[in-house]
Design a protein around this motif. Structure first.
Motif, PDB file in Angstrom:
ATOM      1  N   SER A   1       0.855  -1.188   0.000  1.00 38.10           N
ATOM      2  CA  SER A   1       0.000   0.000   0.000  1.00 38.10           C
ATOM      3  C   SER A   1       0.886   1.230   0.000  1.00 38.10           C
ATOM      4  N   PHE A   2       0.333   2.336  -0.458  1.00 40.29           N
ATOM      5  CA  PHE A   2       1.094   3.581  -0.465  1.00 40.29           C
ATOM      6  C   PHE A   2       1.605   3.881   0.948  1.00 40.29           C
ATOM      7  N   GLY A   3       2.881   4.280   1.030  1.00 40.10           N
ATOM      8  CA  GLY A   3       3.486   4.617   2.309  1.00 40.10           C
ATOM      9  C   GLY A   3       4.271   3.481   2.934  1.00 40.10           C
ATOM     10  N   GLU A   4       4.123   2.239   2.423  1.00 41.06           N
ATOM     11  CA  GLU A   4       4.864   1.103   2.972  1.00 41.06           C
ATOM     12  C   GLU A   4       6.219   0.989   2.278  1.00 41.06           C
ATOM     13  N   PRO A   5       7.297   0.714   3.037  1.00 37.38           N
ATOM     14  CA  PRO A   5       8.626   0.574   2.424  1.00 37.38           C
ATOM     15  C   PRO A   5       8.840  -0.846   1.901  1.00 37.38           C
ATOM     16  N   PHE A   6       9.679  -0.958   0.893  1.00 44.07           N
ATOM     17  CA  PHE A   6      10.087  -2.270   0.376  1.00 44.07           C
ATOM     18  C   PHE A   6      11.596  -2.266   0.196  1.00 44.07           C
ATOM     19  N   LEU A   7      12.252  -3.303   0.712  1.00 41.93           N
ATOM     20  CA  LEU A   7      13.707  -3.400   0.648  1.00 41.93           C
ATOM     21  C   LEU A   7      14.106  -4.330  -0.495  1.00 41.93           C
ATOM     22  N   PHE A   8      14.807  -3.776  -1.485  1.00 44.90           N
ATOM     23  CA  PHE A   8      15.299  -4.584  -2.595  1.00 44.90           C
ATOM     24  C   PHE A   8      16.592  -5.284  -2.185  1.00 44.90           C
ATOM     25  N   GLU A   9      16.965  -6.294  -2.976  1.00 46.75           N
ATOM     26  CA  GLU A   9      18.128  -7.109  -2.630  1.00 46.75           C
ATOM     27  C   GLU A   9      19.427  -6.318  -2.653  1.00 46.75           C
ATOM     28  N   ASN A  10      19.490  -5.229  -3.422  1.00 46.72           N
ATOM     29  CA  ASN A  10      20.723  -4.431  -3.472  1.00 46.72           C
ATOM     30  C   ASN A  10      20.828  -3.428  -2.327  1.00 46.72           C
ATOM     31  N   GLY A  11      19.886  -3.507  -1.344  1.00 45.37           N
ATOM     32  CA  GLY A  11      19.951  -2.647  -0.169  1.00 45.37           C
ATOM     33  C   GLY A  11      19.170  -1.356  -0.275  1.00 45.37           C
ATOM     34  N   LEU A  12      18.512  -1.123  -1.401  1.00 46.26           N
ATOM     35  CA  LEU A  12      17.718   0.095  -1.550  1.00 46.26           C
ATOM     36  C   LEU A  12      16.318  -0.109  -0.952  1.00 46.26           C
TER      37      LEU A  12
ATOM     38  N   SER B   1      15.895   4.010 -13.508  1.00 45.76           N
ATOM     39  CA  SER B   1      14.528   3.563 -13.747  1.00 45.76           C
ATOM     40  C   SER B   1      13.555   4.719 -13.655  1.00 45.76           C
ATOM     41  N   MET B   2      12.363   4.478 -14.154  1.00 46.57           N
ATOM     42  CA  MET B   2      11.237   5.410 -14.043  1.00 46.57           C
ATOM     43  C   MET B   2      10.041   4.619 -13.525  1.00 46.57           C
TER      44      MET B   2
ATOM     45  N   HIS C   1      18.258   9.319 -10.693  1.00 47.01           N
ATOM     46  CA  HIS C   1      19.263   8.805 -11.609  1.00 47.01           C
ATOM     47  C   HIS C   1      20.604   8.711 -10.865  1.00 47.01           C
ATOM     48  N   ASP C   2      21.606   8.260 -11.565  1.00 47.43           N
ATOM     49  CA  ASP C   2      22.957   8.065 -11.015  1.00 47.43           C
ATOM     50  C   ASP C   2      22.929   7.005  -9.913  1.00 47.43           C
ATOM     51  N   SER C   3      23.585   7.249  -8.803  1.00 43.42           N
ATOM     52  CA  SER C   3      23.663   6.266  -7.718  1.00 43.42           C
ATOM     53  C   SER C   3      23.533   6.974  -6.378  1.00 43.42           C
ATOM     54  N   ILE C   4      23.200   6.186  -5.348  1.00 40.63           N
ATOM     55  CA  ILE C   4      23.020   6.737  -4.009  1.00 40.63           C
ATOM     56  C   ILE C   4      24.120   6.191  -3.110  1.00 40.63           C
ATOM     57  N   PRO C   5      24.876   7.026  -2.425  1.00 40.98           N
ATOM     58  CA  PRO C   5      25.916   6.543  -1.514  1.00 40.98           C
ATOM     59  C   PRO C   5      25.291   5.802  -0.330  1.00 40.98           C
ATOM     60  N   PRO C   6      26.085   4.979   0.347  1.00 44.38           N
ATOM     61  CA  PRO C   6      25.575   4.259   1.520  1.00 44.38           C
ATOM     62  C   PRO C   6      25.070   5.226   2.589  1.00 44.38           C
ATOM     63  N   GLY C   7      23.897   4.923   3.136  1.00 50.81           N
ATOM     64  CA  GLY C   7      23.329   5.733   4.204  1.00 50.81           C
ATOM     65  C   GLY C   7      22.639   6.988   3.736  1.00 50.81           C
ATOM     66  N   LYS C   8      22.621   7.240   2.439  1.00 49.19           N
ATOM     67  CA  LYS C   8      21.986   8.441   1.907  1.00 49.19           C
ATOM     68  C   LYS C   8      20.647   8.091   1.275  1.00 49.19           C
ATOM     69  N   GLN C   9      19.880   9.150   0.986  1.00 48.16           N
ATOM     70  CA  GLN C   9      18.590   8.943   0.354  1.00 48.16           C
ATOM     71  C   GLN C   9      18.425   9.895  -0.824  1.00 48.16           C
TER      72      GLN C   9
ATOM     73  N   VAL D   1      16.555  -0.591 -10.903  1.00 47.63           N
ATOM     74  CA  VAL D   1      17.315  -0.752 -12.147  1.00 47.63           C
ATOM     75  C   VAL D   1      16.425  -1.497 -13.134  1.00 47.63           C
ATOM     76  N   LEU D   2      15.880  -0.768 -14.065  1.00 44.94           N
ATOM     77  CA  LEU D   2      14.893  -1.341 -14.978  1.00 44.94           C
ATOM     78  C   LEU D   2      15.465  -2.448 -15.845  1.00 44.94           C
ATOM     79  N   MET D   3      16.728  -2.317 -16.260  1.00 45.73           N
ATOM     80  CA  MET D   3      17.331  -3.292 -17.166  1.00 45.73           C
ATOM     81  C   MET D   3      17.853  -4.537 -16.459  1.00 45.73           C
ATOM     82  N   ASP D   4      17.819  -4.553 -15.134  1.00 43.23           N
ATOM     83  CA  ASP D   4      18.273  -5.727 -14.385  1.00 43.23           C
ATOM     84  C   ASP D   4      17.107  -6.707 -14.274  1.00 43.23           C
ATOM     85  N   LEU D   5      17.134  -7.772 -15.101  1.00 40.49           N
ATOM     86  CA  LEU D   5      16.030  -8.723 -15.128  1.00 40.49           C
ATOM     87  C   LEU D   5      15.950  -9.557 -13.862  1.00 40.49           C
ATOM     88  N   ASN D   6      17.039  -9.607 -13.096  1.00 41.73           N
ATOM     89  CA  ASN D   6      17.029 -10.378 -11.852  1.00 41.73           C
ATOM     90  C   ASN D   6      16.429  -9.595 -10.688  1.00 41.73           C
ATOM     91  N   MET D   7      16.147  -8.310 -10.897  1.00 43.97           N
ATOM     92  CA  MET D   7      15.576  -7.482  -9.839  1.00 43.97           C
ATOM     93  C   MET D   7      14.069  -7.338 -10.091  1.00 43.97           C
TER      94      MET D   7
END
Length: 250
Positions: free
Chosen positions: A122-133, A177-178, A203-211, A235-241
């Motif tokens: 639901s809107f407002g709930e967080p989801f943790l991806f395997e890459n730590g995002l 991604s978009m 876009h680009d990348s996010i350093p550890p601990g940043k948002q 990452v839209l092009m990462d088919l494993n994600m």
């Protein structure tokens, strides 16, 4: 003839008692019967006097034949029982393998269903991806496009989608991604672009601990503007994600 019948009868019985030599016992037993009958005929003609030996050869030959037949029957039953047992073992192994395969498939399906359910939020709930995002999609807000907006038709309802991404990992994580937005009818909606500068693309990348925070505007038709669903993967092009989806009423 009587002596020969008696000796062959004894040999037939001995071989017949050894069950697995039944296939050898029938010949001397049969010859014992034949020679014994010939010997008895000589006794009736008065040309021989060893009636007891000839008769014993016939009797022993008959017993040897019975033992040969019995040995054959026993061997057939033993072989049939062994084959049946082997077939039963094969069937049990096949059934066990099928049950294990079926259980593995069902387990994989349950795990896939559970994983898919975990990615429906639901809107407002967080989801943790395997890459730590850790991604959170806030409940969309109304958006007023300016007069130079592209992608927004008159009469449609524009919404602003805010996506917050926090890097909980220990190394920089890319975002390429978009988001995709679907209306209440499940139709893909149009991205709104105007000159207000309110939109912000991740876009680009996010350093550890940043948002990082991204803001996007989409245009929904008035007939299906009461609910929205946002699909996003870092990452839209990462088919494993796999993607995650947030939904709710507007």
């Amino acid at each position: 003839m009587g002596i020969t019948a008696l000796v062959l009868g004894i040999i037939g019985i001995v071989l017949g008692l050894a069950v697995f030599l039944f296939w050898l016992s029938w010949l001397p037993a049969l010859l014992a019967v034949i020679f014994g009958i010939i010997g008895l005929s000589y006794v009736r003609k008065g040309t021989a006097n060893n009636r007891g030996m000839a008769l014993g050869g016939v009797i022993m030959g008959g017993i040897g034949l019975l033992l040969s037949v019995g040995g054959g029957v026993i061997s057939v039953l033993v072989v049939k029982g062994a084959n049946d047992s082997a077939e039963d073992n094969v069937l049990q192994v096949e059934a066990s393998a099928e049950a294990e395969d079926r259980e593995a498939v069902e387990k994989a399906e349950r795990e896939a269903e559970a994983a898919a359910a975990a990615r429906r939020l639901s809107f407002g709930e967080p989801f943790l991806f395997e890459n730590g995002l850790k991604v959170t999609v806030e409940k969309p807000k109304p958006f007023e496009p300016d007069e130079f907006a592209n992608g927004h038709a008159k009469g449609n309802k524009a919404i602003e989608v805010t996506i917050t991404v926090v890097n909980t990992g220990k190394k920089p994580a890319p975002i390429e991604s978009m988001p995709y937005v679907f209306d209440a009818a499940g139709a893909d909606t149009d991205l709104v672009i105007d000159g207000s500068g309110r939109q912000k693309i991740l876009h680009d990348s996010i350093p550890p601990g940043k948002q990082a925070i991204g803001r996007y505007a989409f245009s929904l038709p008035p007939t299906a503007a009461n609910r929205a669903e946002v699909e996003f993967t870092p990452v839209l092009m990462d088919l494993n994600m796999p993607d995650a989806r947030w939904s709710g009423s507007l």
